[in-house]
Design a protein around this motif. Sequence first.
Motif, PDB file in Angstrom:
ATOM      1  N   GLU A  94       0.823  -1.209   0.000  1.00  0.00           N
ATOM      2  CA  GLU A  94       0.000   0.000   0.000  1.00  0.00           C
ATOM      3  C   GLU A  94       0.858   1.260   0.000  1.00  0.00           C
ATOM      4  O   GLU A  94       0.532   2.241  -0.659  1.00  0.00           O
ATOM      5  N   VAL A  95       1.958   1.241   0.747  1.00  0.00           N
ATOM      6  CA  VAL A  95       2.841   2.413   0.810  1.00  0.00           C
ATOM      7  C   VAL A  95       3.553   2.607  -0.521  1.00  0.00           C
ATOM      8  O   VAL A  95       3.732   3.741  -0.991  1.00  0.00           O
ATOM      9  N   GLN A  96       3.960   1.526  -1.175  1.00  0.00           N
ATOM     10  CA  GLN A  96       4.716   1.636  -2.435  1.00  0.00           C
ATOM     11  C   GLN A  96       3.854   2.114  -3.596  1.00  0.00           C
ATOM     12  O   GLN A  96       4.381   2.605  -4.584  1.00  0.00           O
ATOM     13  N   ARG A  97       2.531   1.992  -3.488  1.00  0.00           N
ATOM     14  CA  ARG A  97       1.673   2.496  -4.566  1.00  0.00           C
ATOM     15  C   ARG A  97       1.879   3.997  -4.763  1.00  0.00           C
ATOM     16  O   ARG A  97       2.002   4.465  -5.884  1.00  0.00           O
ATOM     17  N   ASP A  98       1.876   4.727  -3.678  1.00  0.00           N
ATOM     18  CA  ASP A  98       2.126   6.169  -3.729  1.00  0.00           C
ATOM     19  C   ASP A  98       2.624   6.604  -2.350  1.00  0.00           C
ATOM     20  O   ASP A  98       1.813   6.870  -1.465  1.00  0.00           O
ATOM     21  N   PRO A  99       3.932   6.684  -2.140  1.00  0.00           N
ATOM     22  CA  PRO A  99       4.457   7.027  -0.805  1.00  0.00           C
ATOM     23  C   PRO A  99       4.039   8.408  -0.308  1.00  0.00           C
ATOM     24  O   PRO A  99       3.978   8.641   0.890  1.00  0.00           O
ATOM     25  N   THR A 100       3.726   9.335  -1.210  1.00  0.00           N
ATOM     26  CA  THR A 100       3.348  10.679  -0.771  1.00  0.00           C
ATOM     27  C   THR A 100       1.858  10.808  -0.490  1.00  0.00           C
ATOM     28  O   THR A 100       1.423  11.788   0.097  1.00  0.00           O
ATOM     29  N   ASN A 101       1.062   9.830  -0.918  1.00  0.00           N
ATOM     30  CA  ASN A 101      -0.384   9.870  -0.715  1.00  0.00           C
ATOM     31  C   ASN A 101      -0.831   8.508  -0.183  1.00  0.00           C
ATOM     32  O   ASN A 101      -1.498   7.743  -0.882  1.00  0.00           O
ATOM     33  N   GLN A 102      -0.448   8.231   1.043  1.00  0.00           N
ATOM     34  CA  GLN A 102      -0.734   6.923   1.640  1.00  0.00           C
ATOM     35  C   GLN A 102      -2.169   6.862   2.156  1.00  0.00           C
ATOM     36  O   GLN A 102      -2.733   7.875   2.570  1.00  0.00           O
ATOM     37  N   PRO A 103      -2.748   5.654   2.189  1.00  0.00           N
ATOM     38  CA  PRO A 103      -4.066   5.520   2.807  1.00  0.00           C
ATOM     39  C   PRO A 103      -3.946   5.565   4.331  1.00  0.00           C
ATOM     40  O   PRO A 103      -2.891   5.286   4.893  1.00  0.00           O
ATOM     41  N   GLU A 104      -5.034   5.934   4.962  1.00  0.00           N
ATOM     42  CA  GLU A 104      -5.053   5.952   6.427  1.00  0.00           C
ATOM     43  C   GLU A 104      -5.333   4.544   6.932  1.00  0.00           C
ATOM     44  O   GLU A 104      -6.227   3.856   6.442  1.00  0.00           O
ATOM     45  N   LEU A 105      -4.564   4.120   7.916  1.00  0.00           N
ATOM     46  CA  LEU A 105      -4.772   2.824   8.553  1.00  0.00           C
ATOM     47  C   LEU A 105      -5.615   3.050   9.795  1.00  0.00           C
ATOM     48  O   LEU A 105      -5.172   3.686  10.750  1.00  0.00           O
ATOM     49  N   ARG A 106      -6.848   2.550   9.779  1.00  0.00           N
ATOM     50  CA  ARG A 106      -7.753   2.704  10.917  1.00  0.00           C
ATOM     51  C   ARG A 106      -7.790   1.392  11.680  1.00  0.00           C
ATOM     52  O   ARG A 106      -8.273   0.384  11.175  1.00  0.00           O
ATOM     53  N   ILE A 107      -7.295   1.414  12.899  1.00  0.00           N
ATOM     54  CA  ILE A 107      -7.208   0.207  13.724  1.00  0.00           C
ATOM     55  C   ILE A 107      -8.347   0.219  14.725  1.00  0.00           C
ATOM     56  O   ILE A 107      -8.491   1.149  15.515  1.00  0.00           O
ATOM     57  N   ASP A 108      -9.163  -0.833  14.673  1.00  0.00           N
ATOM     58  CA  ASP A 108     -10.257  -1.018  15.617  1.00  0.00           C
ATOM     59  C   ASP A 108      -9.960  -2.292  16.404  1.00  0.00           C
ATOM     60  O   ASP A 108     -10.042  -3.391  15.866  1.00  0.00           O
ATOM     61  N   ALA A 109      -9.570  -2.132  17.647  1.00  0.00           N
ATOM     62  CA  ALA A 109      -9.199  -3.278  18.479  1.00  0.00           C
ATOM     63  C   ALA A 109     -10.281  -3.526  19.522  1.00  0.00           C
ATOM     64  O   ALA A 109     -10.759  -2.593  20.159  1.00  0.00           O
ATOM     65  N   ASN A 110     -10.632  -4.773  19.666  1.00  0.00           N
ATOM     66  CA  ASN A 110     -11.564  -5.171  20.710  1.00  0.00           C
ATOM     67  C   ASN A 110     -10.897  -4.918  22.060  1.00  0.00           C
ATOM     68  O   ASN A 110      -9.709  -5.181  22.221  1.00  0.00           O
ATOM     69  N   PRO A 111     -11.645  -4.410  23.044  1.00  0.00           N
ATOM     70  CA  PRO A 111     -11.023  -4.176  24.353  1.00  0.00           C
ATOM     71  C   PRO A 111     -10.472  -5.442  25.008  1.00  0.00           C
ATOM     72  O   PRO A 111      -9.584  -5.367  25.846  1.00  0.00           O
ATOM     73  N   ASP A 112     -10.966  -6.604  24.597  1.00  0.00           N
ATOM     74  CA  ASP A 112     -10.481  -7.865  25.167  1.00  0.00           C
ATOM     75  C   ASP A 112      -9.337  -8.469  24.370  1.00  0.00           C
ATOM     76  O   ASP A 112      -8.868  -9.565  24.702  1.00  0.00           O
ATOM     77  N   ALA A 113      -8.898  -7.814  23.309  1.00  0.00           N
ATOM     78  CA  ALA A 113      -7.796  -8.335  22.491  1.00  0.00           C
ATOM     79  C   ALA A 113      -6.493  -8.283  23.274  1.00  0.00           C
ATOM     80  O   ALA A 113      -6.293  -7.409  24.116  1.00  0.00           O
ATOM     81  N   ARG A 129       6.594   1.801   7.156  1.00  0.00           N
ATOM     82  CA  ARG A 129       6.669   3.258   7.023  1.00  0.00           C
ATOM     83  C   ARG A 129       5.302   3.885   6.724  1.00  0.00           C
ATOM     84  O   ARG A 129       5.208   4.829   5.947  1.00  0.00           O
ATOM     85  N   MET A 130       4.282   3.367   7.370  1.00  0.00           N
ATOM     86  CA  MET A 130       2.955   3.968   7.243  1.00  0.00           C
ATOM     87  C   MET A 130       2.934   5.232   8.098  1.00  0.00           C
ATOM     88  O   MET A 130       3.400   5.236   9.225  1.00  0.00           O
ATOM     89  N   GLN A 131       2.385   6.315   7.530  1.00  0.00           N
ATOM     90  CA  GLN A 131       2.412   7.596   8.226  1.00  0.00           C
ATOM     91  C   GLN A 131       1.078   7.977   8.828  1.00  0.00           C
ATOM     92  O   GLN A 131       1.037   8.735   9.787  1.00  0.00           O
ATOM     93  N   LYS A 132      -0.020   7.475   8.300  1.00  0.00           N
ATOM     94  CA  LYS A 132      -1.345   7.848   8.789  1.00  0.00           C
ATOM     95  C   LYS A 132      -1.961   6.650   9.502  1.00  0.00           C
ATOM     96  O   LYS A 132      -2.475   5.740   8.879  1.00  0.00           O
ATOM     97  N   ILE A 133      -1.890   6.681  10.834  1.00  0.00           N
ATOM     98  CA  ILE A 133      -2.437   5.602  11.637  1.00  0.00           C
ATOM     99  C   ILE A 133      -3.436   6.207  12.611  1.00  0.00           C
ATOM    100  O   ILE A 133      -3.124   7.163  13.321  1.00  0.00           O
ATOM    101  N   GLY A 134      -4.627   5.652  12.629  1.00  0.00           N
ATOM    102  CA  GLY A 134      -5.662   6.134  13.530  1.00  0.00           C
ATOM    103  C   GLY A 134      -6.279   4.976  14.298  1.00  0.00           C
ATOM    104  O   GLY A 134      -6.252   3.824  13.841  1.00  0.00           O
ATOM    105  N   PHE A 135      -6.820   5.277  15.455  1.00  0.00           N
ATOM    106  CA  PHE A 135      -7.485   4.272  16.283  1.00  0.00           C
ATOM    107  C   PHE A 135      -8.962   4.638  16.371  1.00  0.00           C
ATOM    108  O   PHE A 135      -9.303   5.771  16.669  1.00  0.00           O
ATOM    109  N   VAL A 136      -9.813   3.662  16.094  1.00  0.00           N
ATOM    110  CA  VAL A 136     -11.250   3.864  16.182  1.00  0.00           C
ATOM    111  C   VAL A 136     -11.819   2.845  17.136  1.00  0.00           C
ATOM    112  O   VAL A 136     -11.260   1.773  17.335  1.00  0.00           O
ATOM    113  N   GLN A 137     -12.946   3.186  17.708  1.00  0.00           N
ATOM    114  CA  GLN A 137     -13.648   2.261  18.623  1.00  0.00           C
ATOM    115  C   GLN A 137     -15.094   2.200  18.167  1.00  0.00           C
ATOM    116  O   GLN A 137     -15.828   3.156  18.306  1.00  0.00           O
ATOM    117  N   GLN A 138     -15.466   1.089  17.576  1.00  0.00           N
ATOM    118  CA  GLN A 138     -16.844   0.905  17.108  1.00  0.00           C
ATOM    119  C   GLN A 138     -17.682   0.385  18.255  1.00  0.00           C
ATOM    120  O   GLN A 138     -17.248  -0.452  19.029  1.00  0.00           O
TER     121      GLN A 138
END
Length: 139
Positions: A94-113, A129-138
């Motif tokens: 994903e990073v090598q497709r376009d290093p200057t326009n990377q997709p955001e990685l949204r991590i949703d972790a179960n509280p029991d994980a 070398r992912m630059q956009k990392i976010g944490f979400v809680q569904q």
Amino acid sequence: MAFATGSGKGKPMADINVTPLVDVMLVLLIIFIVTAPIVTYPIEVDLPQRVINPPPQLREPPPPIDLRIDASGQVNWNNSPVATTELQAKMENEVQRDPTNQPELRIDANPDAQYDVMAKVLAAAKNARMQKIGFVQQQ
């Protein structure tokens, strides 16, 4: 021994003995001198820098990657199961497709994980070398 007899007149002398106070203060001074250098070691933190004129956003950002970690430790990449050993290779693609326009990685972790799985995911993202990392809680 706060009271002592004077020079033979028979009157008690009411002077305060400051020797223990001075001893305690000297010990505290030594403790502060020894511990002060420990506090002064800098911790390096990379903070985002302010940009006065940001460059125009010409390209549409790619769709985000939804990474879900359930309680059993299974990792899902956009709702399809993936092994933790394959994560870094997928992220690097994903990073090598376009290093200057990377997709955001949204991590949703179960509280029991387990923390071990989350640590492996974050290590893979850092190594890819992912630059956009976010944490979400569904809910």
